[in-house]
Design an enzyme around this catalytic site. Structure first.
Site, PDB file in Angstrom:
ATOM      1  CG  ASP A  46      -2.278  -1.134   1.135  1.00 53.26           C
ATOM      2  OD1 ASP A  46      -2.304  -1.319   0.164  1.00 53.26           O
ATOM      3  OD2 ASP A  46      -2.678  -1.036   1.981  1.00 53.26           O
ATOM      4  CE  LYS A 103      -7.164  -0.863  -0.113  1.00 53.45           C
ATOM      5  NZ  LYS A 103      -6.745  -2.766   0.056  1.00 53.45           N
ATOM      6  N   GLY A 175      -5.642  -2.624   8.763  1.00 53.61           N
ATOM      7  CA  GLY A 175      -5.372  -1.337   9.221  1.00 53.61           C
ATOM      8  C   GLY A 175      -4.755  -1.250  11.624  1.00 53.61           C
ATOM      9  CE  LYS A 187      -3.734 -21.401  11.158  1.00 54.56           C
ATOM     10  NZ  LYS A 187      -3.220 -22.219  12.999  1.00 54.56           N
ATOM     11  N   GLY A 261      -0.368  -3.215   3.976  1.00 55.97           N
ATOM     12  CA  GLY A 261      -0.968  -2.232   4.632  1.00 55.97           C
ATOM     13  C   GLY A 261      -0.032  -1.351   5.468  1.00 55.97           C
ATOM     14  CB  SER A 262      -0.841   0.473   8.167  1.00 54.51           C
ATOM     15  OG  SER A 262      -2.755   0.657   7.725  1.00 54.51           O
TER      16      SER A 262
END
Lengths: 322, 205
Positions: A46, A103, A175, A187, A261-262
């Site tokens: 990201d 996105k 996030g 899983k 992402g973050s």
């Protein structure tokens, strides 16, 4: 050869150009799913600007995902989260050679159209943004550009594939810097795949029909998936990955690759962290190398992260019932 | 004696190439091992190598890390046949530049005497499937799957052009080194993988 179960020959996203040397097809399942296959064993990062995109490319990312804010900042900011600025997406597209994704909101057909016209390489119909339609996802067969969608279970994954998704990722809990939810989701998908494979191997077609009804998808896609014993498209891990060990762990659970992402650009050691997560993803089955990667980062510089139990906003629940 | 064909397993569509190569070996009635390879030790035992599709910047940077790039170079210099697909062809080339960005600073093997243009047909929306032909190696029709594909804009005198699409060079051969801009492993047609396995088998004898 790619598994093409659930494919639709009437897909409007397939464009046929006539040329002197015969038909030239764009937007076929082979091209869309094939694109996702080229990302396997790689890391998608990201990013919110050109500088971050270049750091990602230099670190060995296979692709970058452009957002207006990193998921953890979306959480903090509140309000409505929408697709990123087109100008920033275009700037990034003209400054890196790797594929660029962006996105759009769940169900927001026209944010997706805008991204397709921008010529991004893949669209993520993402729960990180505020959903635009609570009951429908985008009918992705109408697009020439491939889509990736999040899923928490096999049923969700197959529903998205039936709508035309060319790639699946876990939802995790975006996030948070906490992998627990991504681990749970992969899983669960793996358990359910094993279960339908066992039903297929036993020859009990009635039970497969029951599964199709439970999953709310067609019998054909359940049968094909059961026969394969895996999703018919590439399946990545996403949501909460923050360290090299997180990435290696999810690869060891059978994920085809990693979205971060973050975890990278909210850490204070972004460059080293980006590189170390790529190394750990490539060499996940060599613990010595994962250790070397983990050593490149400092835990004191990791994003603080959030306990999933205390969250007011659970992004993973967005779009799950549809 | 059985032959060892390796698929470079750093990043990209490794499994699809393993499957296609295994089918090719079986269809040819040969005795062969098809294995994913990552380390210099694994590479040193090979009779032939396929560098699969993926992201060439990623494969390049990571194969530098564990010295597998150096090992591959040694083996190709000694005549080991190699097939580079899309990112793999980029890896094999002497110079690569991006259609939009220009010259890229990425690790290359620098064997194929070609000028290579990355993302030559455009972005993913422009990716395409079309029939092509490789008459000089007896493959008259082949369904080419081009995904953000490169093309070759110029070749040196020792390079044979195997195929063109709309005037762009999309497959080349230089000695035992083959490069294609398209992905034969994503189709059911094993003819190109069979051609390569045959090349591996004959250059070993």
């Amino acid at each position: 050869m790619l598994p093409l179960s659930g494919e639709r020959s009437d897909a409007k996203g397939i464009v046929c150009d006539k040329s002197s040397s015969g038909d030239v097809l764009h937007g076929t399942s082979t091209l869309k799913r094939g694109f996702a296959h080229m990302l396997k064993n790689g890391v998608v990062m990201d990013v919110t600007n050109v500088e971050q995109a270049q750091i990602a490319e230099e670190a060995g990312a296979v692709s970058v995902m452009v957002l207006d804010k990193l998921p953890s900042d979306v959480r903090k900011a509140g309000g409505v989260a929408r697709t990123a600025s087109i100008r920033i997406i275009e700037e990034i597209m003209s400054s890196v050679t790797i594929p660029v994704m962006a996105k759009c909101r769940i169900g927001h057909v026209y944010e997706a159209r805008v991204l397709e016209e921008t010529n991004v390489d893949m669209i993520d119909e993402s729960e990180v943004l505020t959903p635009a339609d609570e009951t429908h996802h985008i009918w992705k067969w109408d697009f020439t550009t491939p889509f990736v969608n999040g899923a928490r279970s096999l049923a969700e994954a197959l529903r998205r594939i039936e709508e035309g998704a060319a790639m699946i990722r876990t939802k995790g809990e975006p996030g948070t810097g906490n992998v627990a939810e991504a681990v749970t989701h992969i899983k669960k998908v793996n358990d359910e795949l094993r279960a339908i494979k066992a039903i297929y191997d036993s020859g009990d077609n009635q039970d497969l029909v029951r599964m199709a009804r439970e999953f709310k998808v067609s019998y054909d896609i359940v049968e094909e998936t059961a026969k394969l014993g895996r999703l018919p498209v590439v399946n990545f891990a996403a949501g909460g990955i923050a360290t090299p060990a997180d990435a290696a762990y999810l690869m060891s659970l059978g994920c085809d690759g990693i979205f971060v992402g973050s975890g990278i650009f909210n850490a204070t050691d972004a460059k080293e962290r980006a590189r170390s997560i790529v190394l750990a993803t490539t060499f996940w089955n060599e613990p010595e190398k994962v250790k070397e990667a983990q050593k490149m980062i400092d835990e004191r510089q990791s994003m603080l992260g959030l306990d999933v139990k205390t969250l007011e906003l659970r992004m993973q629940e967005r779009g799950s019932s549809a | 004696m059985s032959i060892n064909v390796g698929i470079l397993a750093i990043q990209g569509d490794v499994q699809e190439n393993i499957d296609a190569t295994k089918r090719a070996v079986t269809e040819l009635g040969l005795d062969g091992n098809v294995i994913p390879v990552k380390t210099p030790e694994e590479i040193s035992n090979l009779d032939g190598l396929i560098i699969p599709g993926g992201e060439s910047t990623t494969i390049g940077h990571l194969s530098l890390v564990n010295s597998s790039l150096k090992k591959i170079k040694e083996k190709i210099e000694k005549g080991m046949p190699v097939l580079g697909i899309c990112a793999g062809m980029i890896m094999l080339s002497k110079t690569a530049s991006d259609r939009i960005i220009g010259k890229t600073d990425q690790p290359l093997l620098e064997f194929l005497d070609i000028k290579l243009e990355r993302n030559s047909f455009g972005r993913q929306r422009d990716s395409f499937q079309a029939d092509i032909s490789m008459d000089s190696i007896d493959i008259p029709v082949f369904n080419g799957v081009f995904i953000r594909a490169p093309s070759v804009s110029d070749v040196g005198s020792g390079v044979q052009v195997l195929s063109k699409f709309n005037d762009k060079i999309i497959a080349v051969k230089q000695g035992n080194i083959i490069g294609t801009a398209f992905h034969p492993e994503l189709t059911q047609d094993t003819s190109l993988h069979k051609y390569f396995v045959n090349l591996v088998s004959t250059s070993r004898n």
